[in-house]
Scaffold this active site. Structure first.
Site, mmCIF file in Angstrom:
data_model
loop_
_atom_site.group_PDB
_atom_site.id
_atom_site.type_symbol
_atom_site.label_atom_id
_atom_site.label_comp_id
_atom_site.label_asym_id
_atom_site.label_seq_id
_atom_site.Cartn_x
_atom_site.Cartn_y
_atom_site.Cartn_z
ATOM 1 N N CYS A 70 -32.851 -12.595 -2.643
ATOM 2 C CA CYS A 70 -31.474 -13.160 -2.788
ATOM 3 C C CYS A 70 -31.271 -14.602 -3.453
ATOM 4 C CB CYS A 70 -30.471 -13.530 -1.602
ATOM 5 S SG CYS A 70 -28.307 -13.886 -1.792
ATOM 6 N N CYS A 72 -30.012 -18.490 1.234
ATOM 7 C CA CYS A 72 -31.224 -18.236 0.289
ATOM 8 C C CYS A 72 -32.018 -19.221 0.214
ATOM 9 C CB CYS A 72 -30.927 -16.892 -0.040
ATOM 10 S SG CYS A 72 -30.610 -15.966 1.697
ATOM 11 N N ASP A 126 -11.540 -3.683 -1.058
ATOM 12 C CA ASP A 126 -11.107 -5.587 -0.131
ATOM 13 C C ASP A 126 -12.234 -4.620 1.094
ATOM 14 O OD1 ASP A 126 -8.319 -3.912 1.031
ATOM 15 O OD2 ASP A 126 -9.321 -5.331 2.026
ATOM 16 N N HIS A 141 -23.892 -16.382 1.499
ATOM 17 C CA HIS A 141 -24.715 -15.367 1.419
ATOM 18 C C HIS A 141 -23.790 -13.763 1.920
ATOM 19 C CE1 HIS A 141 -28.411 -12.974 1.326
ATOM 20 N NE2 HIS A 141 -27.714 -12.545 2.733
ATOM 21 N N ASP A 158 -1.384 -7.258 0.340
ATOM 22 C CA ASP A 158 -0.897 -6.188 0.823
ATOM 23 C C ASP A 158 0.824 -6.166 1.488
ATOM 24 O OD1 ASP A 158 -1.034 -7.867 3.807
ATOM 25 O OD2 ASP A 158 -2.842 -6.700 4.611
ATOM 26 N N CYS A 205 -28.553 -16.474 -3.699
ATOM 27 C CA CYS A 205 -27.190 -17.274 -3.419
ATOM 28 C C CYS A 205 -28.264 -18.507 -2.779
ATOM 29 C CB CYS A 205 -26.792 -17.105 -2.575
ATOM 30 S SG CYS A 205 -28.253 -17.376 -0.826
HETATM 31 ZN ZN LIG Z 1 -28.944 -15.283 0.249
#
Ligand SMILES: [Zn+2]
Length: 353
Positions: free
Chosen positions: A275, A280, A237, A306, A61, A277
């Site tokens: 999820c 998780c 963003d 996550h 920015d 990830c």
């Molecule tokens: Zn996750």
């Protein structure tokens, strides 16, 4: 775009941003990097990409938003904005030209022009004056940029105009004369109701060129991402996924999980069963709750991973739906899910924002 304010996305390594999350681009904050460690230091050390070991794209920015939000002692003149460092009180000035210089020193891939961002609500004449100044500053920034343009950077002008459709339209039309490689919509998420931010995006986006990225700055909640995309927005963003993660607020496909709540004390399930990830796949809500209550740094790491995965996964789903021509279906389902989640847990979100 995950937000990497101080040359780092808080709580996550660049390695994991790439390998686990496949983030293509992150955002850096010019204001913070200008004050500390200083753009000349970063330039000497090979630019921001090398400094923070981030080989992919960086958007910065202009610093204007932070000057307007963090500095009560700022002074706006036609030349630029005078402000005091929030770190030590030193006086500094940002001009349309100097913020281009700073971002070039950082080696940013996508740079933003200096703009004047108003609080909400703002009167129409104040909003018009700030918009006119934003346009003049954008012209000055582009003039300066063209002297240094080596084809490796893009500079985006920023549409302002507060919450007035007529000003948003007028600003867009004038900024189009700059023939920029992309356009940003700023001055949203400054305290206005969410519907109003979407409305401002809706009146602005159709006036911007379809073949260039259109970027709404500083939004939004997970359920808002498909709404912005539906209005033609390509880039966004937000600090919410990373900031809320550190505060124990986890976004899931089934709504939010406030990890400190007693209901998760013995909960062996992952934060989000849908999820994939690392957090998780390997850890329970009970474990994350324990880490959070114990004030362990690892909590922030796992929670950030996550939450960012959740956000980037939404965007991957959106891209896939668009490519398959299914976006209207996707949007309908996303709206249904959002309405159901809202029914289950109204209002709990606000305390974290
Ligand atoms: Zn996750």
């Amino acid at each position: 775009m995950p937000v990497g304010t101080q040359a780092t996305v808080k709580g996550i390594l660049p390695r994991d941003l790439i390998n686990d999350l496949d983030a293509k681009i992150i955002l850096g904050n010019t204001y913070h990097l200008f004050l500390r460690p200083g753009h000349e230091t970063i330039r000497k050390l090979g630019g921001l990409h090398r400094f923070m070991n981030w080989p992919r794209a960086i958007l910065t920015d202009s610093g204007g938003f932070q000057v307007f939000s963090l500095n009560s002692l700022r002074k706006v003149t036609e030349a630029g904005v005078l402000f005091q460092s929030h770190l030590n009180g030193d006086a500094h000035m940002f001009t349309p030209e100097s913020t281009v210089e700073v971002q070039l020193a950082l080696g940013s891939d996508i740079m933003m022009v200096l703009d004047e961002c108003l609080e909400y609500p703002a009167k129409h004449d104040a909003a018009r004056a700030a918009m006119d100044r934003t346009i003049r500053w954008a012209r000055a920034a582009f003039e300066h940029f063209h002297k240094h343009d080596d084809g490796l950077h893009a500079l985006f002008p920023i549409v302002q105009g507060s919450m007035y459709a007529d000003l948003r339209k007028a600003c867009t039309e004038q900024l189009m004369e700059l023939d920029a490689r992309g356009y940003a919509i700023g001055g949203l998420s400054v305290g206005e109701p969410r519907g109003l931010s979407l409305e401002m995006a809706e009146v602005t986006v159709p006036l911007l060129p379809k073949d260039r990225p259109r970027y709404v700055m500083g939004v939004g909640m997970p359920e808002e991402l498909p709404e912005y995309v539906a209005r033609g927005v390509d880039m966004m963003d937000c600090v919410l996924p990373s900031r809320n993660a550190r505060n124990g607020y986890l976004f899931t496909s089934q709504g939010r999980v406030i990890i400190k709540q007693a209901q998760y004390k013995d909960d062996a399930r992952p934060v989000d069963e849908a999820c994939p990830c690392y957090s998780c796949k390997n850890f329970s809500r009970a474990y994350l709750r324990h880490l959070y209550l114990a004030g362990e740094i690892t909590f922030s790491v796992l929670a950030t991973l996550h939450n960012l995965h959740h956000y980037l996964d939404i965007m991957r789903g959106i891209r896939q739906a668009i490519l398959l021509g299914n976006y209207p279906d996707y949007l309908r389902r996303a709206r249904q899910r959002a309405a159901e989640a809202e029914k289950e847990a109204p209002k709990a979100a606000s305390q974290f924002e």
